[in-house]
Enzyme design. Structure first.
Site, PDB file in Angstrom:
ATOM      1  CB  SER A   1      -0.928   0.003   1.217  1.00 15.07           C
ATOM      2  OG  SER A   1      -1.846   1.072   1.141  1.00 15.07           O
ATOM      3  NE  ARG A   2       4.066   2.479   5.483  1.00 19.53           N
ATOM      4  CZ  ARG A   2       4.501   1.984   6.628  1.00 19.53           C
ATOM      5  NH1 ARG A   2       5.456   1.053   6.627  1.00 19.53           N
ATOM      6  NH2 ARG A   2       4.016   2.410   7.783  1.00 19.53           N
TER       7      ARG A   2
ATOM      8  CD  GLU B   1      -3.641   7.402   1.135  1.00 22.76           C
ATOM      9  OE1 GLU B   1      -4.165   6.388   0.637  1.00 22.76           O
ATOM     10  OE2 GLU B   1      -3.619   8.507   0.556  1.00 22.76           O
ATOM     11  CD  GLU B   2      -1.997   3.070   3.718  1.00 20.40           C
ATOM     12  OE1 GLU B   2      -2.054   3.016   4.959  1.00 20.40           O
ATOM     13  OE2 GLU B   2      -2.794   2.460   3.000  1.00 20.40           O
ATOM     14  N   GLY B   3       1.144   6.356   6.835  1.00 19.35           N
ATOM     15  CA  GLY B   3       2.292   6.718   7.657  1.00 19.35           C
ATOM     16  C   GLY B   3       3.004   7.967   7.161  1.00 19.35           C
TER      17      GLY B   3
END
Length: 388
Positions: A239-240, A360-362
């Site tokens: 996802s990242r 988003e996603e960290g």
């Protein structure tokens, strides 16, 4: 992996949709502030929500790198449209690695086919998104009773199930973490709409409270203690990379808008493209975008190969692409001058949507921590702080 000739045809279909119906949907979403269910239906009927899934699950069987090339195109569209195809094309992967055959039939395949919606449910309001989660379960027979809070949960209002990370009460760290599929309408679930965001207009988000919500043990993916594996490895690494490619696609959109505007805007008898300052800004943007794109594709290939450094490469790609997107969109807005600040200009929406990618996603700070941890692992050196 789909053969290149067939992939080319799929790519053409995606490009035509993004430039045509996708752009019309973008205008509708910005006007109304909502993503209608008809968008989901259309994306599903076109097969766009199962591009990355295996053929045997009803998907189109794209390789991960191929899927990233399409993610690049989708990301030139509205942020909420990109969010739907990003999440749905990835959530099955998170479940599949730890699902039983029965769970694949009940959850994974229906998610791929668009028959159910599943929301990735990790983030908590008072903790990070890893081993410090405090949402907990107590087991009584064949049932877990779930208590705790989650927030910033994308599609948390319209989903059918929450793919949720919790821990067995009394455990710490990775030990005792569980991944559960929690029905949206289960007793003790309270969802509050938190959808009013700066950008990515129309994507629903929710804050959630669970008060001894009963969840069958049969809804647990994997074993106790494997919960974070489902989330961190099965979803967050690919996802990242996907979010990083989203940055590339959105930056390309900003650059396109800036070039088009610079060609048409005349000041003191010259178009902006005749001015060296603008030429240099656009040239820098082009180089930055291409550098990020190649790093993202490299990370995608490493993930596809199952390489040991895939996690580090995904965080490096996301970290670099987010920084690039921030720079490119800022220059693109500057080229538009004061006019770019008005909502009548598409660059205004792109600029707002771009800001969301930075967490988003960290956040980038999280990505740097992951990269540093992996650097230590590669060299065989683990400090006390990094080992936590």
């Amino acid at each position: 992996m789909m053969d290149q000739q067939q992939f080319g045809k799929v790519r053409d279909v995606v490009e035509r949709w993004v430039e045509g119906p996708g752009e019309r949907w973008a205008e509708h979403i910005e006007e109304t502030g909502e993503v209608p269910e008809a968008v989901w239906t259309e994306l599903n009927e076109l097969g766009f929500l199962r591009l990355a899934a295996p053929v045997e699950y009803g998907g189109q069987g794209l390789g991960f790198t191929q899927w990233m090339e399409l993610m690049e195109i989708f990301s030139r569209s509205h942020g909420s449209l990109r969010m739907i195809v990003h999440v749905v094309n990835g959530i099955w992967r998170s479940m599949d690695g730890h699902a039983s055959d029965e769970q694949r039939k009940r959850f994974v395949v229906p998610a791929v086919l668009g028959e159910i919606k599943i929301a990735f449910t990790l983030t908590e309001p008072d903790n990070g998104t890893g081993a410090d989660i405090t949402t907990s379960v107590v087991r009584e027979g064949d049932t877990y009773y779930l208590s705790g809070r989650k927030h910033l949960i994308t599609f948390g209002m319209r989903c059918d199930y929450y793919l949720l990370a919790a821990r067995v009460a009394g455990t710490t760290g990775h030990e005792g973490t569980v991944a559960l599929l929690v029905p949206r309408d289960a007793p003790g679930v309270r969802a509050e709409d938190a959808s009013h965001t700066m950008g990515v207009t129309g994507t629903d988000h929710a804050s959630l409270v669970f008060d001894r919500t009963p969840v069958p043990v049969a809804h647990r993916l994997g074993e106790e203690g494997q919960g974070l594996e489902v989330f961190l490895g099965g979803f967050l690494t690919p996802s990242r990379i996907s979010v990083a490619m989203s940055c590339v696609g959105l930056a390309q959109r900003a650059q396109q808008l800036a070039v088009d505007y610079a060609r048409s805007r005349v000041t003191f008898g010259k178009t902006l493209t005749e001015r060296q300052a603008i030429q240099f800004m656009l040239a820098e943007n082009a180089a930055d975008i291409e550098a990020a794109r190649q790093l993202v594709l490299h990370a995608a290939r490493r993930f596809e190969e199952g390489a040991d450094d895939a996690s580090m490469q995904s965080s490096m790609a996301k970290m670099h692409a987010v920084t690039m997107l921030t720079t490119v969109t800022d220059k693109a807005l500057q080229i538009h001058g004061g006019r770019g600040y008005w909502k009548s200009q598409k660059i205004e929406r792109v600029y707002r949507d771009a800001r969301a990618q930075r967490f988003e996603e960290g956040s980038n700070e999280v990505q740097k921590a992951v990269v540093f941890r992996e650097l230590l692992r590669q060299t065989g050196t683990v400090t006390e702080g990094a080992a936590r």
